[in-house]
Design a protein around this motif. Structure first.
Motif, PDB file in Angstrom:
ATOM      1  N   ARG A  65      -4.819  -2.322 -19.377  1.00  0.00           N
ATOM      2  CA  ARG A  65      -5.340  -3.015 -18.206  1.00  0.00           C
ATOM      3  C   ARG A  65      -6.968  -2.415 -18.480  1.00  0.00           C
ATOM      4  NH1 ARG A  65      -3.465  -2.010 -11.815  1.00  0.00           N
ATOM      5  NH2 ARG A  65      -2.174  -4.024 -12.504  1.00  0.00           N
ATOM      6  N   PRO A  66      -7.623  -3.556 -18.481  1.00  0.00           N
ATOM      7  CA  PRO A  66      -9.146  -3.332 -18.660  1.00  0.00           C
ATOM      8  C   PRO A  66      -9.752  -2.041 -17.640  1.00  0.00           C
ATOM      9  CG  PRO A  66      -8.887  -5.492 -18.652  1.00  0.00           C
ATOM     10  CD  PRO A  66      -7.526  -5.071 -18.107  1.00  0.00           C
ATOM     11  N   GLU A  67      -9.363  -1.829 -16.288  1.00  0.00           N
ATOM     12  CA  GLU A  67      -9.769  -1.099 -15.389  1.00  0.00           C
ATOM     13  C   GLU A  67      -9.209   0.460 -15.932  1.00  0.00           C
ATOM     14  OE1 GLU A  67      -9.132  -4.617 -13.259  1.00  0.00           O
ATOM     15  OE2 GLU A  67      -7.814  -3.640 -14.672  1.00  0.00           O
ATOM     16  N   ALA A  68      -8.265   0.612 -16.455  1.00  0.00           N
ATOM     17  CA  ALA A  68      -7.669   1.690 -16.915  1.00  0.00           C
ATOM     18  C   ALA A  68      -8.434   2.366 -18.179  1.00  0.00           C
ATOM     19  CB  ALA A  68      -6.201   1.696 -17.567  1.00  0.00           C
TER      20      ALA A  68
ATOM     21  N   MET B 236       0.817  -1.142  -0.080  1.00  0.00           N
ATOM     22  CA  MET B 236      -0.008   0.029   0.057  1.00  0.00           C
ATOM     23  C   MET B 236       0.885   1.212   0.097  1.00  0.00           C
ATOM     24  SD  MET B 236      -2.781   1.173   2.839  1.00  0.00           S
ATOM     25  CE  MET B 236      -3.898   2.574   2.614  1.00  0.00           C
ATOM     26  N   PHE B 237       1.960   1.114   0.583  1.00  0.00           N
ATOM     27  CA  PHE B 237       2.900   2.703   0.775  1.00  0.00           C
ATOM     28  C   PHE B 237       4.138   2.495   0.022  1.00  0.00           C
ATOM     29  CE2 PHE B 237       0.745   2.741   5.242  1.00  0.00           C
ATOM     30  CZ  PHE B 237      -0.300   3.790   4.559  1.00  0.00           C
ATOM     31  N   SER B 238       4.093   1.438  -0.872  1.00  0.00           N
ATOM     32  CA  SER B 238       5.250   1.357  -1.747  1.00  0.00           C
ATOM     33  C   SER B 238       5.607   2.242  -2.902  1.00  0.00           C
ATOM     34  CB  SER B 238       5.461   0.019  -2.224  1.00  0.00           C
ATOM     35  OG  SER B 238       4.424  -0.283  -3.175  1.00  0.00           O
ATOM     36  N   TYR B 239       4.357   3.099  -3.205  1.00  0.00           N
ATOM     37  CA  TYR B 239       4.588   4.003  -4.294  1.00  0.00           C
ATOM     38  C   TYR B 239       5.106   5.451  -3.728  1.00  0.00           C
ATOM     39  CZ  TYR B 239       2.933   7.241  -7.951  1.00  0.00           C
ATOM     40  OH  TYR B 239       3.213   8.378  -8.955  1.00  0.00           O
TER      41      TYR B 239
ATOM     42  N   TRP C 176      -6.932  12.551 -12.772  1.00  0.00           N
ATOM     43  CA  TRP C 176      -5.626  11.969 -13.665  1.00  0.00           C
ATOM     44  C   TRP C 176      -5.912  10.421 -13.481  1.00  0.00           C
ATOM     45  CZ3 TRP C 176      -1.954   8.396 -12.741  1.00  0.00           C
ATOM     46  CH2 TRP C 176      -0.973   8.461 -13.883  1.00  0.00           C
ATOM     47  N   TYR C 177      -5.573   9.787 -14.972  1.00  0.00           N
ATOM     48  CA  TYR C 177      -5.641   8.293 -14.846  1.00  0.00           C
ATOM     49  C   TYR C 177      -4.478   7.808 -15.849  1.00  0.00           C
ATOM     50  CZ  TYR C 177      -8.230   9.288 -19.324  1.00  0.00           C
ATOM     51  OH  TYR C 177      -8.748   9.564 -20.498  1.00  0.00           O
ATOM     52  N   PRO C 178      -3.878   6.739 -15.598  1.00  0.00           N
ATOM     53  CA  PRO C 178      -3.034   6.231 -16.709  1.00  0.00           C
ATOM     54  C   PRO C 178      -3.614   5.485 -17.533  1.00  0.00           C
ATOM     55  CG  PRO C 178      -2.897   4.733 -14.680  1.00  0.00           C
ATOM     56  CD  PRO C 178      -4.060   5.880 -14.447  1.00  0.00           C
ATOM     57  N   ILE C 179      -3.098   5.512 -18.929  1.00  0.00           N
ATOM     58  CA  ILE C 179      -3.369   4.684 -19.856  1.00  0.00           C
ATOM     59  C   ILE C 179      -2.489   3.460 -20.243  1.00  0.00           C
ATOM     60  CG2 ILE C 179      -4.068   4.678 -22.402  1.00  0.00           C
ATOM     61  CD1 ILE C 179      -4.788   7.620 -22.178  1.00  0.00           C
ATOM     62  N   ILE C 180      -2.855   2.537 -19.590  1.00  0.00           N
ATOM     63  CA  ILE C 180      -2.049   1.099 -19.910  1.00  0.00           C
ATOM     64  C   ILE C 180      -2.912  -0.075 -20.089  1.00  0.00           C
ATOM     65  CG2 ILE C 180      -0.311   1.982 -18.188  1.00  0.00           C
ATOM     66  CD1 ILE C 180      -1.962   0.565 -15.929  1.00  0.00           C
TER      67      ILE C 180
ATOM     68  N   TYR D 282      -2.804   4.540  -8.502  1.00  0.00           N
ATOM     69  CA  TYR D 282      -3.278   3.412  -9.066  1.00  0.00           C
ATOM     70  C   TYR D 282      -2.326   1.857  -8.986  1.00  0.00           C
ATOM     71  CZ  TYR D 282      -6.508   6.905 -11.267  1.00  0.00           C
ATOM     72  OH  TYR D 282      -7.409   7.982 -11.542  1.00  0.00           O
ATOM     73  N   GLU D 283      -1.699   2.041  -8.318  1.00  0.00           N
ATOM     74  CA  GLU D 283      -0.637   0.981  -7.947  1.00  0.00           C
ATOM     75  C   GLU D 283      -1.556  -0.123  -7.229  1.00  0.00           C
ATOM     76  OE1 GLU D 283       1.866   1.201  -4.588  1.00  0.00           O
ATOM     77  OE2 GLU D 283       3.664   0.438  -5.917  1.00  0.00           O
ATOM     78  N   ILE D 284      -2.908  -0.028  -6.397  1.00  0.00           N
ATOM     79  CA  ILE D 284      -3.553  -0.824  -6.322  1.00  0.00           C
ATOM     80  C   ILE D 284      -4.899  -0.773  -7.403  1.00  0.00           C
ATOM     81  CG2 ILE D 284      -4.970  -1.590  -4.229  1.00  0.00           C
ATOM     82  CD1 ILE D 284      -3.407   0.187  -2.464  1.00  0.00           C
ATOM     83  N   LYS D 285      -5.127  -1.987  -7.706  1.00  0.00           N
ATOM     84  CA  LYS D 285      -5.992  -2.091  -8.823  1.00  0.00           C
ATOM     85  C   LYS D 285      -7.695  -1.644  -8.353  1.00  0.00           C
ATOM     86  CE  LYS D 285      -5.911  -5.784 -11.308  1.00  0.00           C
ATOM     87  NZ  LYS D 285      -5.981  -7.137 -11.833  1.00  0.00           N
TER      88      LYS D 285
END
Length: 332
Positions: A243-246, A1-4, A237-241, A209-212
């Protein structure tokens, strides 16, 4: 949880898109006489060193903010065969058009961005040497720079180390109670501040968004916020990667804004291909983050024009291959 730790990514191309949009928003929203409440749900450390161990280890700022401020011209990787990765507005499609976008004076939103960096880096301001750009503002410092005495800024950060850094960095500003910092879950605490006393608010939601589950939490949080205070400006803000959730998140945000009868704007910036590659040894190389987006519910009427001017220049300056491009879509 706190790695980012955002320090590894400070000043990358995603930050450039995020902060360009944020500056355009803050500049407009703070022009009115009525007090504005700004809420940053995932504030980070507030300030970062571009010559620090984290940033130099990742090297991401070299492909982001340093490209923007550098005197160098359009990266040679951009070519005439670049596909138009766009919806509403097209990026430069030829070397000549890309070069023109790189050579022309900075768009106002980008110039405001560079001016803010100069204000925090006197040696960079005096010399124009990108090597002198060492202090980089995160969203809390950008937001605070535009506040008037009547406005309030509420910052939330759960990472214990970043919370400690954020508290110390904000204390150096000497702004008293105008800015408050709390070690709380921004997703959960947001509801307690809506609607704000003066009925004007902007919320920036920028998790790692490190956690799904962050993707679903963003959509749920924004849905609840719009119900509580329909006229607030909500920025995600969101990443475009791959991954379906993204890919689902901007669609979910568009749906909730449309159902609520609210206007929306979605801007994306792609700097390179998302495909895996192999090196000479045959090892698979991941491309890192190739693209990101900014989704705004209830955007100011000026934001579309601000980004229409800025995005082609970002493609020209930050694009790393022929897949570079942008989209700018809106509705409501």
């Amino acid at each position: 949880m706190f790695s980012y730790r955002h320090a590894f990514h400070a000043g990358n191309h995603a930050d450039v898109l995020k902060h360009t949009t944020l500056i355009a928003l803050m500049k407009y929203l703070t022009q009115k006489d009525t007090a504005l409440t700004v809420i940053d749900t995932h504030a980070g450390a507030g300030l970062y060193r571009l010559d620090g161990d984290y940033t130099e280890t990742s090297g991401e700022a070299q492909e982001g903010i340093f490209r923007l401020v550098s005197a160098s011209k359009t990266p040679a990787a951009l070519s005439a065969s670049a596909p138009a990765a766009t919806k509403k507005v097209a990026p430069p499609k030829t070397p000549g058009a890309a070069k023109a976008a790189a050579d022309e004076p900075l768009a106002p939103a980008l110039q405001d961005y560079v001016d803010l960096l100069r204000s925090l880096n006197p040696q960079f301001a005096a010399s124009g040497d990108p090597a002198q750009l060492k202090i980089y503002p995160g969203s809390p410092f950008i937001e605070q720079q535009f506040l008037s005495g009547r406005d309030k800024l509420k910052l939330f950060e759960l990472h214990p180390t970043d919370f400690k850094s954020l508290t110390g960095n904000i204390a150096q500003l000497g702004v008293g109670r105008q800015v408050t910092v709390a070690c709380e879950d921004g997703f959960e605490v947001l509801k307690t501040f809506l609607p704000p006393p003066a009925r004007r608010a902007m919320v920036l939601c920028d998790p790692s968004y490190e956690i799904k589950s962050d993707y679903a939490r963003v959509a749920a949080c924004m849905g609840d916020a719009v119900k509580r205070f329909a006229t607030g400006t909500y920025v995600v803000w969101y990443p475009i990667i791959p991954r379906p959730e993204a890919h689902d998140l901007p669609r979910k945000l568009k749906t909730l804004a449309t159902k609520a009868g609210r206007s929306w704007l979605n801007a994306t910036l792609t700097v390179k291909s998302s495909k895996l590659t192999t090196d000479e040894a045959g090892d698979v190389k991941r491309p890192g983050l190739p693209a990101s987006g900014m989704f705004v519910i209830n955007p100011p009427h000026t934001l579309k024009a601000d980004l229409q001017a800025a995005l082609p220049q970002l493609v020209a300056r930050l694009g790393q291959d022929r897949n570079a491009g942008f989209t700018l879509d809106h509705g409501g």
